[in-house]
Scaffold this motif. Structure first.
Motif, mmCIF file in Angstrom:
data_model
loop_
_atom_site.group_PDB
_atom_site.id
_atom_site.type_symbol
_atom_site.label_atom_id
_atom_site.label_comp_id
_atom_site.label_asym_id
_atom_site.label_seq_id
_atom_site.Cartn_x
_atom_site.Cartn_y
_atom_site.Cartn_z
ATOM 1 N N LYS A 104 0.671 -1.189 0.210
ATOM 2 C CA LYS A 104 0.091 0.379 -0.204
ATOM 3 C C LYS A 104 0.691 1.165 0.486
ATOM 4 C CE LYS A 104 -0.400 0.319 4.861
ATOM 5 N NZ LYS A 104 -1.385 0.238 5.910
ATOM 6 N N LYS A 105 0.851 2.083 -0.928
ATOM 7 C CA LYS A 105 1.455 3.503 -0.647
ATOM 8 C C LYS A 105 2.221 3.910 -1.592
ATOM 9 C CE LYS A 105 -2.504 5.423 2.560
ATOM 10 N NZ LYS A 105 -2.904 6.729 1.244
ATOM 11 N N LEU A 106 2.545 2.547 -1.986
ATOM 12 C CA LEU A 106 4.493 1.901 -2.583
ATOM 13 C C LEU A 106 4.350 2.201 -3.841
ATOM 14 C CD1 LEU A 106 5.379 -0.739 -1.169
ATOM 15 C CD2 LEU A 106 6.278 1.410 -0.003
ATOM 16 N N THR A 107 5.662 2.666 -4.401
ATOM 17 C CA THR A 107 5.773 3.546 -6.033
ATOM 18 C C THR A 107 6.141 1.449 -6.453
ATOM 19 O OG1 THR A 107 7.947 3.745 -5.368
ATOM 20 C CG2 THR A 107 6.839 5.446 -5.560
ATOM 21 N N LEU A 108 6.068 2.017 -7.458
ATOM 22 C CA LEU A 108 5.945 0.670 -8.422
ATOM 23 C C LEU A 108 7.345 -0.189 -7.571
ATOM 24 C CD1 LEU A 108 4.330 1.156 -12.068
ATOM 25 C CD2 LEU A 108 3.986 -0.477 -9.897
ATOM 26 N N ARG A 109 8.741 0.887 -8.448
ATOM 27 C CA ARG A 109 9.913 0.624 -7.935
ATOM 28 C C ARG A 109 10.101 -0.340 -6.770
ATOM 29 N NH1 ARG A 109 13.968 4.369 -7.870
ATOM 30 N NH2 ARG A 109 12.517 5.931 -6.714
ATOM 31 N N LYS A 110 9.815 1.040 -5.241
ATOM 32 C CA LYS A 110 9.916 -0.253 -4.316
ATOM 33 C C LYS A 110 8.595 -1.230 -3.602
ATOM 34 C CE LYS A 110 12.300 2.848 -1.734
ATOM 35 N NZ LYS A 110 13.452 1.855 -1.946
ATOM 36 N N ALA A 111 7.529 -1.145 -4.546
ATOM 37 C CA ALA A 111 6.707 -2.569 -4.231
ATOM 38 C C ALA A 111 6.997 -3.998 -5.257
ATOM 39 C CB ALA A 111 5.029 -2.274 -5.361
ATOM 40 N N GLY A 112 7.650 -2.966 -6.466
ATOM 41 C CA GLY A 112 8.509 -4.822 -6.580
ATOM 42 C C GLY A 112 9.537 -5.295 -6.489
ATOM 43 N N GLU A 113 10.457 -4.778 -5.962
ATOM 44 C CA GLU A 113 11.721 -4.912 -4.800
ATOM 45 C C GLU A 113 10.650 -6.209 -4.172
ATOM 46 O OE1 GLU A 113 12.920 -1.930 -2.799
ATOM 47 O OE2 GLU A 113 14.343 -0.879 -5.449
ATOM 48 N N ARG A 114 9.940 -5.422 -3.098
ATOM 49 C CA ARG A 114 8.844 -6.328 -2.790
ATOM 50 C C ARG A 114 8.531 -7.474 -3.053
ATOM 51 N NH1 ARG A 114 5.950 -3.228 2.177
ATOM 52 N NH2 ARG A 114 7.766 -1.732 3.040
ATOM 53 N N PHE A 115 8.070 -7.448 -4.327
ATOM 54 C CA PHE A 115 8.061 -8.652 -4.240
ATOM 55 C C PHE A 115 8.503 -10.220 -5.309
ATOM 56 C CE2 PHE A 115 3.642 -7.355 -5.306
ATOM 57 C CZ PHE A 115 3.010 -8.662 -5.410
ATOM 58 N N GLN A 116 10.206 -9.779 -5.389
ATOM 59 C CA GLN A 116 10.749 -10.361 -5.054
ATOM 60 C C GLN A 116 11.758 -10.697 -4.068
ATOM 61 O OE1 GLN A 116 14.098 -7.459 -7.726
ATOM 62 N NE2 GLN A 116 11.863 -6.662 -8.998
ATOM 63 N N ARG A 117 11.580 -10.687 -3.177
ATOM 64 C CA ARG A 117 12.055 -11.027 -1.896
ATOM 65 C C ARG A 117 11.331 -12.571 -1.873
ATOM 66 N NH1 ARG A 117 10.700 -6.615 2.537
ATOM 67 N NH2 ARG A 117 11.743 -5.119 1.315
ATOM 68 N N VAL A 118 11.663 -13.646 -1.278
ATOM 69 C CA VAL A 118 11.499 -15.128 -1.392
ATOM 70 C C VAL A 118 10.102 -15.413 -0.061
ATOM 71 C CG1 VAL A 118 12.166 -17.118 -0.396
ATOM 72 C CG2 VAL A 118 13.389 -15.980 -2.229
ATOM 73 N N HIS A 119 10.524 -14.267 0.858
ATOM 74 C CA HIS A 119 9.405 -14.065 1.781
ATOM 75 C C HIS A 119 9.140 -12.694 2.600
ATOM 76 C CE1 HIS A 119 12.753 -13.500 4.944
ATOM 77 N NE2 HIS A 119 13.199 -13.788 4.746
ATOM 78 N N ASN A 120 8.072 -12.572 2.887
ATOM 79 C CA ASN A 120 7.609 -10.981 3.091
ATOM 80 C C ASN A 120 6.218 -11.169 4.542
ATOM 81 O OD1 ASN A 120 8.186 -8.938 0.829
ATOM 82 N ND2 ASN A 120 7.760 -11.008 -0.408
ATOM 83 N N VAL A 121 7.440 -11.802 5.624
ATOM 84 C CA VAL A 121 6.506 -12.340 6.403
ATOM 85 C C VAL A 121 5.663 -10.993 7.012
ATOM 86 C CG1 VAL A 121 6.319 -13.364 8.960
ATOM 87 C CG2 VAL A 121 7.837 -14.422 7.326
ATOM 88 N N SER A 122 5.804 -9.695 7.377
ATOM 89 C CA SER A 122 5.689 -9.044 7.963
ATOM 90 C C SER A 122 4.266 -8.582 6.806
ATOM 91 C CB SER A 122 6.185 -7.756 7.167
ATOM 92 O OG SER A 122 5.998 -6.628 8.303
ATOM 93 N N PRO A 123 3.381 -7.605 8.334
ATOM 94 C CA PRO A 123 1.993 -7.811 7.178
ATOM 95 C C PRO A 123 2.182 -6.244 6.719
ATOM 96 C CG PRO A 123 2.005 -7.758 10.221
ATOM 97 C CD PRO A 123 3.180 -8.034 9.644
ATOM 98 N N TYR A 124 3.200 -5.920 7.358
ATOM 99 C CA TYR A 124 2.652 -3.974 6.783
ATOM 100 C C TYR A 124 3.791 -3.586 6.021
ATOM 101 C CZ TYR A 124 5.519 -3.674 11.583
ATOM 102 O OH TYR A 124 6.268 -3.751 12.483
#
Length: 493
Positions: free
Chosen positions: A473-493
């Motif tokens: 939420k409220k992230l730029t496309l660059r930052k959102a794409g970086e998060r999707f490339q991680r293997v895990h994203n356990v944090s809910p925020y």
């Protein structure tokens, strides 16, 4: 109050490689630093809601409302008392059309403006609606109309998901999720008049379907004519002036600081993508594809032929009629829940809301499987009443899950390969629908097996998505794409 973070970077050449602006001596070029500028812009409520971005959402909304009506026909809401005999091909024909349209748009979107797809797709939908109106009793004509309408939706959906993701930041969740809201509204309209329609009427339900399709398609075409292309499209072609003009039209009130900050972010998004090789972009897309492939395919399980047969059959047994109130509420709950969810996507976030919806759907589907495990329960007024209630609750929670898939698709992949992967995932979603239709058998044993298997898959999906899906939420496309490339994203925020 809107706060925008823009990172200033050196000038870049047309090939996407940074060009140093500091003088170079024998020791090499002077290192350049990046500066982060925080721009705080105060906007009135009127300014926030009177931009050209909303026109794009409005155009796609009208197109997809009619698409939702076709979707409902494909999963069983197609007037069984109609003169036309419903065949498996009639039901999966629209999905085949969507697959064709999604593949065509994905392969050609790089060099064609997106408005071309909206207009062509809208015209194909209009053509299909006209055929429904002119030949409501001709099976071959109606079948052709469904293929044509499906291709139109495929041509519209993939460009829209990319387009709205590029031009929206603070409200990307709301803007993108209009795809699912529109489909839910179309389903609600189709289910309502399909249930209410009487076989004693002199006109076919297909005639009304076509008339509504013409109205929705015309409205969509009118709004599409005034939509604005994404600045990213022109930045990739070194047409900076056109890109800046598009950005100005997309910002409510044309606030200079906001325009400059958003334009700079779009420029950096293009530069970062073009500075990587195609192999690097493909490699960076593997993890997002694995996540979104399963996430979007789960959307297909929320509105499938077995669910239609279950709610119709359980209503007939428990209420004594197939025209009783649960059928109206069934589709209305899906629409209401999507309307509630879009209000939460940019505040509470995508991940938490979707996980709650998926967890509840898994439990409800396993509950229905438990009832269908005993064949005699299919003739019990009490047990079929429970199945009916579980089916209604399932649609209420389905709206919580499905809306997050739209913004996620617009955020997940690197720029150059995004059209191909989004088109592929949208096509795979339709393949799931086709498989369910072809394999479906209207028996209690099949319903038990389907609900049990899908319920277990959804339960496993909750665990998988809780670990790997990011909050964007409220992230730029660059930052959102970086998060999707991680293997895990356990944090809910």
């Amino acid at each position: 109050m809107t706060t925008i973070y823009a990172t200033t970077a050196p000038d870049f050449k047309t090939d996407g490689i940074y060009a140093p602006s500091a003088p170079c001596g024998n020791t090499g070029c002077a290192p350049q630093t990046q500066q982060t500028v925080t721009v705080t812009v105060t906007q009135t409520r009127f300014m926030r809601n009177t931009n050209r971005r909303s026109l794009l959402s409005s155009a796609i909304f009208w197109f997809l409302v009619y698409g939702g009506m076709d979707l409902a026909q494909s999963v069983g809401w197609n007037q069984p008392v109609s003169v036309i005999l419903v065949s498996p091909e009639y039901q999966y024909s629209w999905f085949i059309g969507v697959i064709i349209g999604a593949c065509v748009s994905a392969l050609t979107m790089t060099f064609i403006p997106k408005i071309a797809y909206y207009l062509l797709g809208g015209l194909m939908q209009l053509t299909g609606a006209i055929i429904f109106t002119s030949a409501p009793y001709e099976y071959t004509a109606i079948l052709a109309a469904r293929y044509v309408g499906g291709v139109g939706i495929g041509l519209i959906t993939v460009p829209f998901l990319l387009h709205i993701g590029e031009i929206s930041t603070q409200t990307r969740g709301v803007d993108s999720a209009m795809e699912q809201v529109a489909l839910a509204m179309g389903v609600c309209i189709q289910v309502t008049y399909d249930t209410e329609w009487s076989s004693s009427l002199d006109i076919s339900a297909n005639l009304l379907h076509g008339i509504l399709g013409i109205i929705f398609s015309v409205f969509g075409l009118l709004f599409a004519l005034v939509s604005v292309e994404s600045p990213v499209f022109y930045i990739r072609r070194d047409q900076e002036e056109k890109a800046r003009q598009c950005q100005q039209m997309l910002v409510a009130g044309n606030v200079p600081k906001t325009v400059n900050a958003l334009f700079e972010e779009a420029r950096l998004y293009v530069v970062e993508s073009e500075s990587r090789s195609l192999g690097e972009e493909l490699s960076a897309s593997v993890m997002p594809f694995c996540k979104l492939f399963f996430f979007r395919c789960f959307v297909a399980f929320t509105l499938a032929l077995p669910l239609t047969w279950s709610i119709v059959g359980s209503t007939a047994i428990s209420e004594g009629s197939i025209f009783a109130w649960p059928l109206y509420v069934w589709s209305a709950l899906r629409l209401i829940s999507t309307l509630f969810t879009i209000c939460a996507l940019d505040t509470l976030g995508r991940k938490g809301v979707s996980l709650v919806g998926l967890l509840c759907m898994a439990g409800l589907m396993l509950g229905m499987a438990g009832i269908y495990a005993t064949p005699a329960n299919s003739y019990s007024w009490y047990y079929m009443g429970q199945v009916c209630n579980l089916g209604l609750a399932f649609q209420a929670f389905a709206g919580l899950f499905i809306c997050s898939s739209s913004p996620y698709l617009g955020e997940a992949f690197p720029m150059r390969v995004k059209p191909f992967f989004v088109g592929l995932i949208v096509a795979c979603e339709q393949v799931v629908h086709v498989i369910v239709i072809v394999a479906f058998k209207p028996t209690t044993d099949y319903l038990f097996q389907y609900f049990l298997i899908v319920g277990i898959i959804m339960l496993l999906g909750v665990i998988f998505f809780a670990i790997v899906m990011p909050e964007t939420k409220k992230l730029t496309l660059r930052k959102a794409g970086e998060r999707f490339q991680r293997v895990h994203n356990v944090s809910p925020y």
